[in-house]
Motif scaffolding. Structure first.
Motif, PDB file in Angstrom:
ATOM      1  N   PHE A  31     -16.519   7.462  33.030  1.00 47.84           N
ATOM      2  CA  PHE A  31     -15.873   7.120  31.770  1.00 47.84           C
ATOM      3  C   PHE A  31     -15.911   8.263  30.769  1.00 47.84           C
ATOM      4  O   PHE A  31     -15.627   8.074  29.592  1.00 47.84           O
ATOM      5  CB  PHE A  31     -16.450   5.837  31.165  1.00 47.84           C
ATOM      6  CG  PHE A  31     -17.944   5.786  31.125  1.00 47.84           C
ATOM      7  CD1 PHE A  31     -18.646   6.297  30.057  1.00 47.84           C
ATOM      8  CD2 PHE A  31     -18.645   5.231  32.177  1.00 47.84           C
ATOM      9  CE1 PHE A  31     -20.017   6.252  30.017  1.00 47.84           C
ATOM     10  CE2 PHE A  31     -20.025   5.180  32.142  1.00 47.84           C
ATOM     11  CZ  PHE A  31     -20.713   5.691  31.066  1.00 47.84           C
ATOM     12  N   VAL A  68     -18.394  10.438  29.665  1.00 44.29           N
ATOM     13  CA  VAL A  68     -19.553  10.807  28.857  1.00 44.29           C
ATOM     14  C   VAL A  68     -20.514  11.604  29.738  1.00 44.29           C
ATOM     15  O   VAL A  68     -20.860  11.164  30.829  1.00 44.29           O
ATOM     16  CB  VAL A  68     -20.243   9.558  28.263  1.00 44.29           C
ATOM     17  CG1 VAL A  68     -21.467   9.945  27.474  1.00 44.29           C
ATOM     18  CG2 VAL A  68     -19.260   8.800  27.390  1.00 44.29           C
ATOM     19  N   PRO A  85     -17.180  10.708  21.149  1.00 44.08           N
ATOM     20  CA  PRO A  85     -17.924   9.620  21.778  1.00 44.08           C
ATOM     21  C   PRO A  85     -19.433   9.868  21.849  1.00 44.08           C
ATOM     22  O   PRO A  85     -20.214   8.929  21.886  1.00 44.08           O
ATOM     23  CB  PRO A  85     -17.348   9.515  23.183  1.00 44.08           C
ATOM     24  CG  PRO A  85     -16.162  10.379  23.228  1.00 44.08           C
ATOM     25  CD  PRO A  85     -16.160  11.258  22.024  1.00 44.08           C
ATOM     26  N   THR A  86     -19.841  11.118  21.864  1.00 42.88           N
ATOM     27  CA  THR A  86     -21.273  11.424  21.934  1.00 42.88           C
ATOM     28  C   THR A  86     -21.870  11.748  20.567  1.00 42.88           C
ATOM     29  O   THR A  86     -23.038  12.129  20.479  1.00 42.88           O
ATOM     30  CB  THR A  86     -21.518  12.608  22.896  1.00 42.88           C
ATOM     31  OG1 THR A  86     -20.805  13.749  22.424  1.00 42.88           O
ATOM     32  CG2 THR A  86     -21.100  12.265  24.313  1.00 42.88           C
ATOM     33  N   MET A 116     -20.835   5.242  19.937  1.00 40.15           N
ATOM     34  CA  MET A 116     -19.795   4.952  20.928  1.00 40.15           C
ATOM     35  C   MET A 116     -18.976   3.736  20.533  1.00 40.15           C
ATOM     36  O   MET A 116     -17.752   3.723  20.705  1.00 40.15           O
ATOM     37  CB  MET A 116     -20.421   4.738  22.309  1.00 40.15           C
ATOM     38  CG  MET A 116     -20.895   6.011  22.968  1.00 40.15           C
ATOM     39  SD  MET A 116     -21.671   5.708  24.559  1.00 40.15           S
ATOM     40  CE  MET A 116     -20.247   5.353  25.555  1.00 40.15           C
ATOM     41  N   SER A 117     -19.638   2.714  20.016  1.00 34.28           N
ATOM     42  CA  SER A 117     -18.899   1.502  19.650  1.00 34.28           C
ATOM     43  C   SER A 117     -17.920   1.772  18.513  1.00 34.28           C
ATOM     44  O   SER A 117     -16.829   1.214  18.483  1.00 34.28           O
ATOM     45  CB  SER A 117     -19.852   0.363  19.295  1.00 34.28           C
ATOM     46  OG  SER A 117     -20.603   0.664  18.158  1.00 34.28           O
ATOM     47  N   VAL A 136     -16.519   4.872  17.771  1.00 32.62           N
ATOM     48  CA  VAL A 136     -15.489   5.833  18.185  1.00 32.62           C
ATOM     49  C   VAL A 136     -14.567   5.259  19.255  1.00 32.62           C
ATOM     50  O   VAL A 136     -13.354   5.454  19.217  1.00 32.62           O
ATOM     51  CB  VAL A 136     -16.143   7.151  18.677  1.00 32.62           C
ATOM     52  CG1 VAL A 136     -15.129   8.079  19.300  1.00 32.62           C
ATOM     53  CG2 VAL A 136     -16.855   7.832  17.531  1.00 32.62           C
ATOM     54  N   LEU A 137     -15.139   4.545  20.212  1.00 29.26           N
ATOM     55  CA  LEU A 137     -14.340   4.021  21.319  1.00 29.26           C
ATOM     56  C   LEU A 137     -13.753   2.641  21.030  1.00 29.26           C
ATOM     57  O   LEU A 137     -13.098   2.060  21.887  1.00 29.26           O
ATOM     58  CB  LEU A 137     -15.184   3.964  22.597  1.00 29.26           C
ATOM     59  CG  LEU A 137     -15.740   5.300  23.089  1.00 29.26           C
ATOM     60  CD1 LEU A 137     -16.608   5.087  24.317  1.00 29.26           C
ATOM     61  CD2 LEU A 137     -14.611   6.278  23.382  1.00 29.26           C
ATOM     62  N   ASP A 138     -14.011   2.132  19.826  1.00 29.81           N
ATOM     63  CA  ASP A 138     -13.501   0.827  19.408  1.00 29.81           C
ATOM     64  C   ASP A 138     -13.910  -0.264  20.398  1.00 29.81           C
ATOM     65  O   ASP A 138     -13.083  -1.044  20.859  1.00 29.81           O
ATOM     66  CB  ASP A 138     -11.985   0.870  19.228  1.00 29.81           C
ATOM     67  CG  ASP A 138     -11.477  -0.308  18.403  1.00 29.81           C
ATOM     68  OD1 ASP A 138     -12.243  -0.808  17.550  1.00 29.81           O
ATOM     69  OD2 ASP A 138     -10.334  -0.744  18.636  1.00 29.81           O
ATOM     70  N   LYS A 139     -15.182  -0.265  20.715  1.00 35.06           N
ATOM     71  CA  LYS A 139     -15.751  -1.283  21.603  1.00 35.06           C
ATOM     72  C   LYS A 139     -16.830  -2.024  20.839  1.00 35.06           C
ATOM     73  O   LYS A 139     -17.326  -1.552  19.825  1.00 35.06           O
ATOM     74  CB  LYS A 139     -16.346  -0.634  22.848  1.00 35.06           C
ATOM     75  CG  LYS A 139     -15.323   0.065  23.722  1.00 35.06           C
ATOM     76  CD  LYS A 139     -15.947   0.503  25.012  1.00 35.06           C
ATOM     77  CE  LYS A 139     -14.944   1.160  25.932  1.00 35.06           C
ATOM     78  NZ  LYS A 139     -13.939   0.285  26.454  1.00 35.06           N
ATOM     79  N   SER A 147     -20.553  -1.008  24.611  1.00 28.53           N
ATOM     80  CA  SER A 147     -21.083   0.349  24.590  1.00 28.53           C
ATOM     81  C   SER A 147     -22.458   0.406  25.241  1.00 28.53           C
ATOM     82  O   SER A 147     -22.780   1.356  25.955  1.00 28.53           O
ATOM     83  CB  SER A 147     -21.158   0.870  23.158  1.00 28.53           C
ATOM     84  OG  SER A 147     -19.867   0.981  22.615  1.00 28.53           O
TER      85      SER A 147
END
Length: 180
Positions: free
Chosen positions: A28, A30, A82-83, A132-133, A135-138, A143
């Motif tokens: 994914f 990362v 993401p990181t 991550m949640s 930035v990745l909209d999760k 995440s």
């Protein structure tokens, strides 16, 4: 004082050098990098205060644009990727690893430093999951499930941090400031 400054700079350089170790990319996108091992060693060897200062020096250089993060990344833009949560969590992780190593005096150094590094890794996960949640909209749970893929690699890094800290302590006890 001068010794502390030299050690802080040396460990900031160690984190940068560990960024040169090629990252293992997960499906994914990362990366698993060796830099978090450097962050943990900052705490377990230098202690909470000095270890955090070493990480903050490293991050200052990264935020000024030097490409010191794994993959040659640098600049303020890294915190919006993401990181980014992991990067922001570096100082807190070093602080926790250092604090535990300083306070836990019973038993083998390898055990206390290994557990301290694992606890620092858990702090790093907390920051990483939140980042991550966002930035990745999760959701944070989604995440967190993504981050579970890192656990085996980080467990190995915690063991390595414990063994390195212990070996350094046996060879030069005064060099492990977290135990001084």
């Amino acid at each position: 004082m001068e010794r502390n400054i030299a050690l802080i700079a040396l460990f900031a350089a160690l984190i940068a050098a560990l960024g040169l170790v090629p990252a293992v990319m997960l499906p994914f996108g990362v990366p698993i990098t060796a830099q978090s091992l450097g962050v943990m060693l900052c705490g377990t060897v230098l202690g909470a205060r000095r270890g955090t200062l070493a990480v903050l020096l490293f991050l200052l250089l990264v935020f000024l644009g030097l490409p010191l993060l794994s993959g040659g990344k640098g600049g303020l833009g890294v915190i919006v990727g993401p990181t980014g949560g992991f990067v922001i969590g570096f100082p807190a992780a070093a602080f926790v690893a250092g604090l535990i190593t300083e306070r836990w005096r019973r038993g083998p150094v390898a055990l206390s430093a290994g557990v301290a590094a694992a606890a620092g890794g858990a702090v790093l996960y907390a920051f990483g999951i939140i980042g991550m949640s966002l930035v990745l909209d999760k959701t944070p749970l989604q995440s967190a499930l993504l981050v579970t893929a890192f656990i085996p690699g980080d467990a190995i890094k915690a063991v390595i941090a414990g063994l390195v800290t212990s070996a350094l302590y046996r060879a030069r006890p005064r060099a492990v400031l977290s135990r001084a």
